[in-house]
Design an enzyme around this catalytic site. Structure first.
Site, PDB file in Angstrom:
ATOM      1  N   SER A 109      36.448 -31.819 -39.682  1.00  0.00           N
ATOM      2  CA  SER A 109      36.843 -32.590 -39.002  1.00  0.00           C
ATOM      3  C   SER A 109      36.250 -33.186 -37.680  1.00  0.00           C
ATOM      4  CB  SER A 109      38.624 -31.565 -38.243  1.00  0.00           C
ATOM      5  OG  SER A 109      39.163 -32.426 -37.545  1.00  0.00           O
ATOM      6  N   SER A 110      37.416 -34.456 -37.806  1.00  0.00           N
ATOM      7  CA  SER A 110      37.048 -35.520 -36.163  1.00  0.00           C
ATOM      8  C   SER A 110      37.252 -34.872 -35.184  1.00  0.00           C
ATOM      9  CB  SER A 110      37.712 -36.889 -36.435  1.00  0.00           C
ATOM     10  OG  SER A 110      39.863 -36.159 -36.344  1.00  0.00           O
ATOM     11  N   CYS A 111      37.904 -33.124 -34.558  1.00  0.00           N
ATOM     12  CA  CYS A 111      38.461 -33.114 -33.370  1.00  0.00           C
ATOM     13  C   CYS A 111      37.110 -32.043 -33.246  1.00  0.00           C
ATOM     14  CB  CYS A 111      39.524 -32.281 -33.504  1.00  0.00           C
ATOM     15  SG  CYS A 111      39.503 -30.636 -34.944  1.00  0.00           S
ATOM     16  N   TYR A 138      40.743 -24.268 -33.385  1.00  0.00           N
ATOM     17  CA  TYR A 138      40.337 -25.773 -35.405  1.00  0.00           C
ATOM     18  C   TYR A 138      39.044 -25.665 -34.910  1.00  0.00           C
ATOM     19  CZ  TYR A 138      40.638 -27.948 -39.219  1.00  0.00           C
ATOM     20  OH  TYR A 138      40.584 -28.570 -40.240  1.00  0.00           O
ATOM     21  N   LYS A 142      34.935 -24.836 -36.817  1.00  0.00           N
ATOM     22  CA  LYS A 142      34.132 -26.023 -37.464  1.00  0.00           C
ATOM     23  C   LYS A 142      33.522 -26.369 -37.129  1.00  0.00           C
ATOM     24  CE  LYS A 142      37.341 -26.574 -40.627  1.00  0.00           C
ATOM     25  NZ  LYS A 142      37.223 -26.700 -42.625  1.00  0.00           N
ATOM     26  N   HIS A 181      50.401 -33.057 -40.332  1.00  0.00           N
ATOM     27  CA  HIS A 181      50.672 -33.959 -39.139  1.00  0.00           C
ATOM     28  C   HIS A 181      51.007 -34.873 -39.692  1.00  0.00           C
ATOM     29  CE1 HIS A 181      46.618 -31.686 -40.495  1.00  0.00           C
ATOM     30  NE2 HIS A 181      46.514 -32.313 -39.184  1.00  0.00           N
TER      31      HIS A 181
END
Ligand code: GFB
Length: 319
Positions: A109-111, A138, A142, A181
């Protein structure tokens, strides 16, 4: 070499992303796609994962299984988002490595990128600053997945690659208002308010953060691209390279659905990271580009929502 007879195990094949990958592979003639539901196989259990991989002998594993959720779920369940994701990915990555699986595609994920990294986010910004607090649990899980795949690639010269999607949306999304989301939440809220005489819609935060959205079928095509090609590097961003404010998104969805009532912004709810626009030039340079524009993607998702209105998924663990 991957061919149409290769055994491709999609972990999380019942989720939004996994099911899109399955559909895309099946449409392209892949004959041996396999998956196990979360009832059949608990990916948090190492022995069960080992037994499943030993029994099915996949040539490729695509890890689309994760405990996922929107900003509030991430904020409220830090332990599960950290631990369950690490358990799932560690079991899959380690067993794939032990049993000599040829190719492993890890989805993140971009987070994973620092909260205040320069925009657009380049892959090399990983681990250059503090994470966004609402989703650092999270994100940390990742990041360890990306690093685990990178370490196998580096030490054993195996084709383990990580793809980092921007915010995804599309058919088979989670429309539960506590755990979803923003995109499915807005679709459901505007639809229900329209049915209710154009009642007020309450949205979260200030509406000023910017987000980039990718339709899930485009993500699936990126995964197939990574499957069919040996990508030269360990980490690739997958997105559109364009973003908009949450307020602009609300206006777009409101118009598509035809809600004419008022919108109220509840700023007791978190905004999250101010912006996370991806630099997608690495994927563009090797030949993948998104095809579905935001307007079309929202319409497709809304159509699916209307067709499936009775069966919203409320569980957060996809697959
Ligand atoms: O999509 P979202 O939940 O997650 O929220 P993130 C995006 C933005 O939309 C935030 C706002 O600024 C929210 O405050 N928003 C407005 C809403 N109304 C709503 C609503 O009704 N529901 C929701 N959910 N948001 C997640 C991470 O961050 O993105 C995950 O928590 C993951 O770890 C995922 O990375 C892709 O974009 O802020």
């Amino acid at each position: 070499m991957i061919d149409k007879d290769s055994i491709i195990y999609i972990a999380g094949h019942n989720g939004m992303v996994g099911s899109a990958i399955w559909r895309t592979l099946a449409a392209q003639g892949y004959l041996n796609i396999i998956g196990a539901s979360s009832k059949e196989l608990d990916l948090r259990k190492q022995k069960d994962v080992r037994d499943y991989i030993r029994k099915t002998k996949p040539d490729v594993i695509i890890d689309a299984a994760a405990k996922v959720g929107g900003i509030l779920a991430n904020n409220d369940f830090p332990y599960q988002f950290l631990m369950e994701n690490m358990q799932i990915q560690n079991n899959l990555i380690n067993e794939a490595h032990r049993l000599g699986v040829d190719k492993f595609i890890f989805l993140g994920s971009s987070c994973i990128y620092p909260k205040l990294a320069p925009q657009p986010l380049k892959e090399e910004y990983l681990l250059t600053g503090p994470l966004e607090p609402t989703n650092e649990w999270y994100a940390l899980a990742k990041i360890t997945g990306v690093k685990a795949c990178e370490s196998i690639r580096k030490q054993f010269d195996k084709d383990f690659v990580s793809l980092m999607p921007t915010n995804l949306y599309g058919t088979h999304d989670n429309f539960d208002l506590n755990s979803s989301h923003v995109m499915p939440a807005m679709i459901r809220k505007f639809y229900e308010a329209k049915q209710n005489n154009n009642a007020v819609v309450v949205l979260w935060g200030t509406g000023t953060p910017k987000r980039e959205f990718l339709f899930v079928d485009d993500m699936a095509k990126a995964v197939v691209y990574a499957l069919e090609n040996q990508l030269p590097d360990y980490l690739y961003n997958v997105g559109t390279g364009e973003d908009l404010t949450i307020k602009e998104l609300a206006t777009k969805i409101q118009k598509i659905i035809g809600h004419t009532g008022e919108i109220i912004w509840d700023d007791t709810k978190p905004d999250g990271t101010p912006r996370k626009l991806m630099d997608v030039s690495k994927m563009h340079n090797i030949g993948w580009k998104h095809q579905v524009d935001l307007e079309d993607g929202i319409k497709k998702t809304y159509k699916w929502f209307l067709e499936n209105i009775e069966n919203f998924k409320t569980n957060q663990l996809k697959g």
